[in-house]
Scaffold this motif. Structure first.
Motif, short mmCIF file in Angstrom:
data_model
loop_
_atom_site.label_atom_id
_atom_site.label_comp_id
_atom_site.label_asym_id
_atom_site.label_seq_id
_atom_site.Cartn_x
_atom_site.Cartn_y
_atom_site.Cartn_z
N LYS A 20 0.87 -1.19 0.00
CA LYS A 20 0.00 0.00 0.00
C LYS A 20 0.90 1.23 0.00
O LYS A 20 1.83 1.31 0.82
CB LYS A 20 -0.89 0.00 1.24
N PRO A 21 0.65 2.20 -0.87
CA PRO A 21 1.52 3.38 -0.95
C PRO A 21 1.73 4.10 0.38
O PRO A 21 2.82 4.59 0.65
CB PRO A 21 0.79 4.28 -1.96
N ASP A 22 0.69 4.14 1.23
CA ASP A 22 0.81 4.83 2.52
C ASP A 22 1.16 3.86 3.65
O ASP A 22 1.08 4.24 4.83
CB ASP A 22 -0.51 5.53 2.87
N GLY A 23 1.55 2.64 3.31
CA GLY A 23 1.78 1.62 4.32
C GLY A 23 3.13 1.72 5.01
O GLY A 23 4.04 2.44 4.60
N ILE A 24 3.25 0.94 6.09
CA ILE A 24 4.50 0.82 6.85
C ILE A 24 5.00 -0.60 6.70
O ILE A 24 4.26 -1.56 6.99
CB ILE A 24 4.28 1.15 8.34
N TYR A 25 6.26 -0.76 6.28
CA TYR A 25 6.82 -2.09 6.02
C TYR A 25 8.17 -2.24 6.71
O TYR A 25 8.95 -1.29 6.81
CB TYR A 25 6.96 -2.31 4.50
N GLY A 31 20.03 -7.04 4.28
CA GLY A 31 21.03 -7.51 3.32
C GLY A 31 21.49 -6.40 2.39
O GLY A 31 21.83 -5.30 2.81
N GLY A 32 21.46 -6.67 1.08
CA GLY A 32 21.87 -5.69 0.10
C GLY A 32 20.76 -4.73 -0.29
O GLY A 32 20.94 -3.91 -1.19
N ALA A 33 19.60 -4.82 0.35
CA ALA A 33 18.45 -3.92 0.17
C ALA A 33 17.77 -4.05 -1.18
O ALA A 33 17.05 -3.14 -1.60
CB ALA A 33 18.86 -2.46 0.41
N GLY A 34 17.94 -5.18 -1.86
CA GLY A 34 17.27 -5.38 -3.14
C GLY A 34 15.76 -5.38 -3.02
O GLY A 34 15.07 -4.69 -3.76
N ILE A 39 10.39 -2.09 -2.41
CA ILE A 39 9.29 -1.73 -1.50
C ILE A 39 9.23 -0.21 -1.35
O ILE A 39 8.18 0.41 -1.51
CB ILE A 39 9.46 -2.40 -0.13
N ALA A 40 10.37 0.39 -1.00
CA ALA A 40 10.42 1.84 -0.78
C ALA A 40 10.00 2.61 -2.02
O ALA A 40 9.35 3.66 -1.93
CB ALA A 40 11.82 2.26 -0.34
N GLY A 41 10.36 2.09 -3.19
CA GLY A 41 10.02 2.76 -4.44
C GLY A 41 8.53 2.79 -4.73
O GLY A 41 8.08 3.55 -5.59
N ARG A 65 22.59 2.59 -0.85
CA ARG A 65 21.61 2.21 -1.87
C ARG A 65 20.26 2.88 -1.65
O ARG A 65 19.55 3.21 -2.61
CB ARG A 65 21.45 0.69 -1.87
N LEU A 66 19.89 3.06 -0.41
CA LEU A 66 18.58 3.62 -0.08
C LEU A 66 18.68 5.10 0.31
O LEU A 66 17.76 5.66 0.93
CB LEU A 66 17.93 2.83 1.06
N LYS A 67 19.78 5.72 -0.05
CA LYS A 67 20.07 7.11 0.35
C LYS A 67 18.91 8.05 0.06
O LYS A 67 18.51 8.85 0.90
CB LYS A 67 21.33 7.58 -0.37
N GLU A 68 18.35 7.96 -1.14
CA GLU A 68 17.25 8.84 -1.55
C GLU A 68 16.06 8.69 -0.61
O GLU A 68 15.44 9.68 -0.19
CB GLU A 68 16.83 8.50 -2.98
N PHE A 69 15.72 7.44 -0.25
CA PHE A 69 14.56 7.18 0.59
C PHE A 69 14.80 7.58 2.04
O PHE A 69 13.88 7.99 2.75
CB PHE A 69 14.16 5.71 0.49
N ILE A 70 16.05 7.44 2.48
CA ILE A 70 16.40 7.85 3.85
C ILE A 70 16.30 9.37 3.96
O ILE A 70 15.75 9.91 4.94
CB ILE A 70 17.82 7.36 4.22
N GLU A 71 16.80 10.07 2.94
CA GLU A 71 16.80 11.54 2.97
C GLU A 71 15.40 12.13 2.91
O GLU A 71 15.14 13.17 3.52
CB GLU A 71 17.66 12.08 1.82
N ASN A 72 14.48 11.45 2.19
CA ASN A 72 13.13 12.01 2.12
C ASN A 72 12.19 11.44 3.19
O ASN A 72 10.98 11.68 3.16
CB ASN A 72 12.52 11.83 0.72
N GLY A 73 12.78 10.70 4.12
CA GLY A 73 12.01 10.22 5.27
C GLY A 73 11.20 8.96 5.06
O GLY A 73 10.48 8.52 5.95
N LYS A 74 11.35 8.33 3.88
CA LYS A 74 10.59 7.10 3.62
C LYS A 74 11.23 5.87 4.27
O LYS A 74 10.55 4.86 4.47
CB LYS A 74 10.48 6.86 2.12
#
Length: 326
Positions: A20-25, A31-34, A39-41, A65-74
């Protein structure tokens, strides 16, 4: 060396989590965050991914690898064992989630990073710790466990036919000098198995190394003791997806899902349930989802993978359960 890990059953996991787009996972084995990257995307600005891994290298690489998602709070990444998932989530103000993923076993990186001692293919100190902060290592197990305990571990966790003989040879060797490296252990194992039984059977150390690694990291106990917490953390219609690589892991997951779906302990001839144990949901995978032929060809390490998925919904399945007892 870069933390590379081909995400096994990636499409099947993403579909199974029903994101779900607004979900929490939560990804308990980052691991390598594949998987986590996918999921974050799929999350909106209101969604959240919590990545958990006890391996320092995994956290370091996944942070990049997840830098973009960490920076935008996702996304938020935490170095810890998924056995503490309830405390981890509570610590960041999260009570329930829409989905949890576990991709068990050892990553390609951990196998291929020779210094970690996970692989019989590289000469390295006996280590095998997924979390280098823990004290117990493969060295301690090989050189400190009684012969009977070594034999039990090799038989139960490695399904090794020559468990007793290998344990006997290990104890004999360490009485002369400590067994310090993977190649020293390889030679002991090789000498413990008759030559005709080694022919065409793959590397003779495979099952022993697997067993010692599982014991070193408490993998089966952690899984068994945490499944209940993970199911309890799911929101209604939340999903728990678990990829296993070992028959004992798969059996633990299968049985836990079965119990959660039908926890009643009343005799089968009782017309109504009196124990008060209510179904928590159901397994969406009566039979596990397996990799495609194409995936197994592209990634041989996926061959033993099995995916099982549980969906949380007490009310819906309580009605179903009542009907099934009529």
């Amino acid at each position: 060396m870069e933390f590379v890990h081909k995400s096994i059953l990636l499409n099947e996991v993403i579909e199974g989590l029903n994101i779900k787009p607004d979900g929490i996972y939560a990804d308990g084995t980052l691991g390598g965050a594949g998987h986590s990257e996918q999921i974050a995307g799929r999350l909106s600005e209101n969604g959240k991914l919590i990545g958990i891994d006890q391996d320092e290298d995994a956290i370091r690489t996944s942070t990049e690898r997840l830098k973009e998602f960490i920076e935008n709070g996702k996304a938020v990444l935490i170095r810890d064992n998924y056995s503490n998932i309830k405390q981890i989530l509570n610590g960041i103000g999260i009570e329930k989630v829409d989905g949890i993923l576990l991709d068990l076993g050892v990553s390609s990186y951990q196998f291929d990073e020779g210094e970690r001692g996970f692989s019989y293919r590289f000469d390295a100190p006996l280590d095998m710790r997924m979390d280098t902060r823990q004290e117990l290592s493969a060295y301690d197990i090989v050189n400190g466990y009684p012969e009977s305990e070594l034999s039990r571990i090799l038989k139960d966790y490695g399904e090794e036919k020559f468990a007793r003989n290998i344990a006997k040879h290990i104890v004999a060797a360490r009485s002369i000098n400590p067994v310090k490296t993977t190649f020293e252990l390889n030679e002991i194992i090789k000498a413990s198995i008759p030559a005709k039984m080694r022919a065409g059977k793959g590397h003779p150390s495979k099952q022993t190394f697997q067993a010692i690694r599982i014991e070193c990291n408490g993998e089966l106990d952690v899984l068994k003791n945490t499944l209940g917490d993970m199911i309890s953390l799911l929101k209604p219609d939340g999903r728990l997806a678990i990829i296993t690589f070992h028959s004992l892991e798969d059996r633990i997951v299968k049985n836990a899902f079965k119990t959660a779906a039908n926890p009643c302990i009343c005799p089968a001839n009782f017309p109504v349930c009196t124990c008060g144990r209510k179904p928590l949901g159901e397994s969406l995978t009566r039979k596990p989802i397996l990799p495609s032929e194409e995936e197994m060809e592209e990634n041989p390490r996926s061959k033993s993978a099995k995916l099982r998925i549980f969906v949380r919904n007490e009310e819906k399945y309580e009605d179903y359960f009542k009907e099934s007892r009529k």
